[in-house]
Design an enzyme around this catalytic site. Structure first.
Site, PDB file in Angstrom:
ATOM      1  N   CYS A 219       0.837  -1.190   0.000  1.00 18.48           N
ATOM      2  CA  CYS A 219       0.000   0.000   0.000  1.00 18.48           C
ATOM      3  C   CYS A 219       0.874   1.243   0.000  1.00 18.48           C
ATOM      4  CB  CYS A 219      -0.956   0.100   1.188  1.00 18.48           C
ATOM      5  SG  CYS A 219      -2.135  -1.233   1.292  1.00 18.48           S
TER       6      CYS A 219
ATOM      7  N   ARG B 106       4.233  -0.532  -4.620  1.00 18.82           N
ATOM      8  CA  ARG B 106       3.939  -0.934  -3.243  1.00 18.82           C
ATOM      9  C   ARG B 106       2.641  -1.731  -3.137  1.00 18.82           C
ATOM     10  NH1 ARG B 106       6.788   1.788   0.584  1.00 18.82           N
ATOM     11  NH2 ARG B 106       5.227   1.160   2.084  1.00 18.82           N
TER      12      ARG B 106
ATOM     13  N   TRP C 172      -2.647  -2.903  -1.618  1.00 18.94           N
ATOM     14  CA  TRP C 172      -2.285  -4.315  -1.660  1.00 18.94           C
ATOM     15  C   TRP C 172      -3.167  -4.955  -0.583  1.00 18.94           C
ATOM     16  CZ3 TRP C 172      -0.365  -8.018   1.723  1.00 18.94           C
ATOM     17  CH2 TRP C 172       0.152  -9.182   1.147  1.00 18.94           C
TER      18      TRP C 172
ATOM     19  N   ASN D 228      -2.016   2.343   5.526  1.00 14.54           N
ATOM     20  CA  ASN D 228      -1.116   1.253   5.144  1.00 14.54           C
ATOM     21  C   ASN D 228      -0.758   0.528   6.431  1.00 14.54           C
ATOM     22  OD1 ASN D 228       0.979  -0.363   4.178  1.00 14.54           O
ATOM     23  ND2 ASN D 228       2.484   1.273   4.337  1.00 14.54           N
ATOM     24  N   GLY D 229      -1.106  -0.759   6.511  1.00 15.51           N
ATOM     25  CA  GLY D 229      -0.805  -1.521   7.725  1.00 15.51           C
ATOM     26  C   GLY D 229      -1.949  -2.458   8.056  1.00 15.51           C
TER      27      GLY D 229
ATOM     28  N   GLU E 210      17.846 -18.129  -5.286  1.00 15.21           N
ATOM     29  CA  GLU E 210      17.476 -16.815  -5.814  1.00 15.21           C
ATOM     30  C   GLU E 210      16.972 -16.920  -7.257  1.00 15.21           C
ATOM     31  OE1 GLU E 210      16.792 -14.134  -4.557  1.00 15.21           O
ATOM     32  OE2 GLU E 210      16.960 -12.637  -6.126  1.00 15.21           O
TER      33      GLU E 210
ATOM     34  N   LYS F 118      13.241 -15.770  -8.445  1.00 14.63           N
ATOM     35  CA  LYS F 118      13.009 -14.789  -9.518  1.00 14.63           C
ATOM     36  C   LYS F 118      12.003 -15.347 -10.525  1.00 14.63           C
ATOM     37  CE  LYS F 118      14.038 -11.933  -8.124  1.00 14.63           C
ATOM     38  NZ  LYS F 118      14.665 -11.706  -6.876  1.00 14.63           N
TER      39      LYS F 118
ATOM     40  N   GLU G  93       8.391 -15.600  -9.073  1.00 17.20           N
ATOM     41  CA  GLU G  93       7.763 -14.297  -8.836  1.00 17.20           C
ATOM     42  C   GLU G  93       7.181 -13.673 -10.086  1.00 17.20           C
ATOM     43  OE1 GLU G  93      11.182 -12.181  -6.972  1.00 17.20           O
ATOM     44  OE2 GLU G  93       9.602 -11.400  -5.687  1.00 17.20           O
TER      45      GLU G  93
ATOM     46  N   HIS H  97      18.211 -36.992  -3.103  1.00 18.41           N
ATOM     47  CA  HIS H  97      17.439 -37.356  -1.915  1.00 18.41           C
ATOM     48  C   HIS H  97      15.952 -37.031  -2.081  1.00 18.41           C
ATOM     49  CE1 HIS H  97      21.091 -38.290   0.237  1.00 18.41           C
ATOM     50  NE2 HIS H  97      21.595 -37.126  -0.159  1.00 18.41           N
TER      51      HIS H  97
ATOM     52  N   LYS I 274       6.183  -4.542  -3.442  1.00 22.50           N
ATOM     53  CA  LYS I 274       7.619  -4.350  -3.288  1.00 22.50           C
ATOM     54  C   LYS I 274       8.076  -4.446  -1.840  1.00 22.50           C
ATOM     55  CE  LYS I 274      11.749  -3.387  -4.696  1.00 22.50           C
ATOM     56  NZ  LYS I 274      12.465  -4.528  -5.279  1.00 22.50           N
TER      57      LYS I 274
HETATM   58  O1  M6R Z   1      12.953  -4.994   1.362  1.00 22.80           O
HETATM   59  P1  M6R Z   1      13.418  -6.333   1.812  1.00 22.80           P
HETATM   60  O2  M6R Z   1      14.762  -6.694   1.295  1.00 22.80           O
HETATM   61  O3  M6R Z   1      13.360  -6.478   3.311  1.00 22.80           O
HETATM   62  O4  M6R Z   1      12.379  -7.341   1.205  1.00 22.80           O
HETATM   63  C1  M6R Z   1      12.423  -8.706   1.459  1.00 22.80           C
HETATM   64  C2  M6R Z   1      11.541  -9.465   0.505  1.00 22.80           C
HETATM   65  O5  M6R Z   1      10.213  -9.094   0.645  1.00 22.80           O
HETATM   66  C3  M6R Z   1      11.969  -9.255  -0.951  1.00 22.80           C
HETATM   67  O6  M6R Z   1      13.303  -9.600  -1.152  1.00 22.80           O
HETATM   68  C4  M6R Z   1      11.078 -10.107  -1.895  1.00 22.80           C
HETATM   69  O7  M6R Z   1      11.330 -11.460  -1.696  1.00 22.80           O
HETATM   70  C5  M6R Z   1      11.332  -9.683  -3.348  1.00 22.80           C
HETATM   71  N1  M6R Z   1      10.090  -9.640  -4.048  1.00 22.80           N
HETATM   72  C6  M6R Z   1      12.247 -10.610  -4.053  1.00 22.80           C
HETATM   73  O8  M6R Z   1      12.371 -10.341  -5.401  1.00 22.80           O
END
Ligand code: M6R
Length: 610
Positions: free
Chosen positions: A2, A27, A74, A100-101, A483, A487, A490, A506, A605
């Site tokens: 948000c 956001r 969001w 926001n929260g 990672e 990616k 996501e 395993h 984000k």
């Molecule tokens: O802002 P932060 O690094 O604390 O965020 C952590 C995760 O929310 C963030 O890395 C999330 O996994 C991303 N979407 C990864 O691409």
């Protein structure tokens, strides 16, 4: 998670609010809305969908005053629809509020308010807050006090901004746990979740603290605690330029940020690397130097991509400094009653510096008297301010929801940290010089990868109809496998798993057939031979092998279906290079599948709720 914006000043209101929302859209982007005044009455416009959909219904709308609020959502409580979109108003439109929260005790408050005769139309926790403020207003006849009384009743997190017909020349904002920045312009004030919405108007900002309120009029601002003690916050100057938050000719922010990596790695190193001494200067750690020298254990906690960076940090620090390291998800750390000793040091990693779980982990460790150090990107963010010391990664604003340049900058800073700790301990100057030299060569090697992306695009297209992907790596490149998988998941919505390559036998090996692409991160290092055997095992089961290899790797050339080359570097530095082809593979796959790359579904984000 948000984005909220509020404005009071002389500029034309609706386009200003819309532009502010667009700058914060990463956001949250399931619905958006705004409230302004028209002929003394609050008018609210809101719509399911993107900010552009809100823009379409408001571009003819004119405000008759100079104060307004807006929100991009969001969803937490209630489906994304027009009714649950913010702002939320009282039944007779006396107060309008964006939030926001999460208000954790909203259900019990709602129950009480319903018994008192108040009515609700949405499923949100936010509507409960605005109605609660109205209820207090009916007793105290003062909007500021009503807000204060209501905020004292609620549990949870909030960044709020509100306007009311009671005092139409006032904008009130408050925060607890969710970020909020005040922009101090000339005859104008802004409040926003994010600097991105402010810098177009002013670079002078105040970072509101938890349990603080701001009362803004056209020519004044006051900050106070929620318990009504006036506060004097320092005015900071933001060092962000507008072009940093624009796409600059790239199709997506994610691609722009991938291409920025040779610059951002240089920025992370700048002024810190003492090549001739084989050492590192980290000004932000000066006051915790002794604590670090005597640390018996380091705990690193983070979420998502930052957690994957922390895992690389574990390998780096243990190898260079011989200090035992534990890595834990912040969301687990905070609730696990972690055992912390006096000579432990906790590091937290966060791009945004606002992730709720990571922030709570900071609190948890600080409550136990442990030294907490931040590795953060966003200057002035909550984590940067609440930690005892820190290192900024200097990656600049990262807008794409999928983190890319922040990851490689985190890895760069973790390498600097490991070198710094190593040289404090027993790492020799010769070894230090070798690492420092090689680190300074990385930006050039990143550039080389980025100059030949055609091959990666072709591979991405070939496998874009796959339903699953497996990513395998060992040692330093095991977290890179995690990672790479994150990616792809996501932004393409293809299911992907990252595993230590040797763990494949395993369990995950059962998944391998001719439809399964398996990405091996296999640069030349001491366990390279082992990974070759893992590749053979996949081939024997007809899996398709995509291998990230060191240039001129003839063995893998014969084994794998596709090879993507990176330049030779020290094994400890390979993650900074090997992740880049994986970012591109995810990007081109998502592009081929026509996904919304910068705003993937269900994500936001910065995750400022639990
Ligand atoms: O802002 P932060 O690094 O604390 O965020 C952590 C995760 O929310 C963030 O890395 C999330 O996994 C991303 N979407 C990864 O691409």
């Amino acid at each position: 998670m948000c984005g909220i914006i509020g404005y009071i000043g002389n500029k034309t209101l609706t386009p200003l609010l819309i532009t502010g929302l667009k700058r914060m859209e990463y956001r949250g982007y399931d619905s958006a809305g705004l409230s302004i005044f028209q002929e003394g009455a609050i008018k609210t416009y809101k719509k399911k969908g993107r900010v552009a959909d809100l823009e379409a219904i408001t571009n003819e709308v004119e405000s008759t005053s100079n104060v307004g609020i807006a929100h991009t959502r969001w969803a937490t409580h209630g489906f994304p629809n027009d009714i649950n979109a913010h702002p939320h108003n009282t039944a007779n439109n006396t107060i309008s509020l964006v939030h926001n929260g999460i208000i954790e005790n909203y259900a019990s408050i709602k129950q009480k308010l319903i018994q008192e005769g108040y009515q609700f139309i949405s499923d949100t926790d936010t509507e409960v807050l605005v109605v609660l403020i109205e209820r207090f207003y009916n007793n105290v006849n003062d909007i500021e006090n009503a807000v204060r009384l209501a905020l004292n009743e609620i549990r949870g997190t909030f960044g709020i901004a509100l306007i009311s017909i009671y005092e139409p020349d006032k904008l009130i904002a408050a925060r607890r746990g969710s970020p909020l920045i005040l922009g101090i312009g000339e005859d104008e004030y802004l409040v926003a979740s994010d600097a991105a919405a402010i810098i177009e108007h002013t670079k002078n900002v105040v970072f509101l603290n938890d349990d603080e309120m701001a009362i803004l009029t056209k020519d004044s601002f006051i900050t106070k605690t929620i318990s009504n003690v006036q506060t004097n916050n320092e005015i900071h100057t933001l060092e962000i330029e507008l072009e940093q938050i624009e796409k600059g000719g790239f199709e997506h922010f994610m691609l722009k940020e991938i291409y920025e990596q040779s610059t951002t790695i240089t920025d992370a190193i700048r002024g810190r690397l003492l090549i001739d001494e084989g050492n590192v200067k980290l000004g932000g750690l000066r006051q915790v130097q002794d604590k670090l020298r005597n640390a018996k254990r380091i705990i690193i906690t983070a979420c998502g991509t930052s957690y994957n960076a922390a895992l690389v940090g574990e390998y780096l620090i243990e190898q260079l400094a011989h200090i035992p390291v534990e890595v834990e998800y912040a969301s687990e750390f905070r609730y696990r009653s972690p055992i912390l000793y006096e000579d432990d040091v906790v590091f937290v990693i966060s791009q945004s510096g606002e992730t709720a779980d990571t922030l709570a982990a900071v609190q948890e460790a600080k409550n136990r008297g442990t030294t907490v150090i931040g590795i953060v990107n966003v200057v002035g963010s909550s984590i940067a301010r609440y930690t005892d010391a820190g290192i900024y990664i200097h990656a600049g604003p990262e807008i794409g929801v999928a983190s890319t340049k922040a990851f490689t900058s985190q890895l760069t800073v973790l390498t600097l940290l490991a070198l710094y700790l190593g040289r404090m301990k027993n790492l020799s100057i010769v070894e230090g010089i070798k690492i420092a030299r090689e680190l300074s060569e990385l930006p050039k090697k990143v550039e080389e990868i980025l100059q030949s992306t055609d091959k990666i695009e072709k591979i991405a297209k070939e496998y874009s109809s796959s339903r699953n992907y497996l990513y395998l790596g060992r040692g330093f490149n095991y977290p890179v496998a995690l990672e790479g998988a994150l990616k792809l998941k996501e932004i393409s919505y293809i299911h992907a798993e990252g595993y230590p390559a040797a763990e494949m036998k395993h369990g995950p090996i059962a998944l391998i057939d001719e439809n399964m692409p398996v990405v091996f991160i296999a640069p030349k290092d001491e366990i390279y031979e082992k990974i070759l055997s893992n590749v053979e095992e996949v081939r024997a089961r007809k899996g398709k092998v995509i291998a990230i290899v060191t240039k001129n790797d003839n063995q893998m050339n014969h084994l794998a279906d596709h090879v993507i080359e990176i330049s030779e570097t020290l094994p400890i530095l390979t993650p900074i290079l090997s992740v880049i082809p994986l970012q591109l593979l995810a990007y081109f796959t998502a592009k081929e599948l026509k996904r919304d790359i910068d705003k993937p579904r269900n994500l936001a984000k910065s995750v400022t709720v639990e």
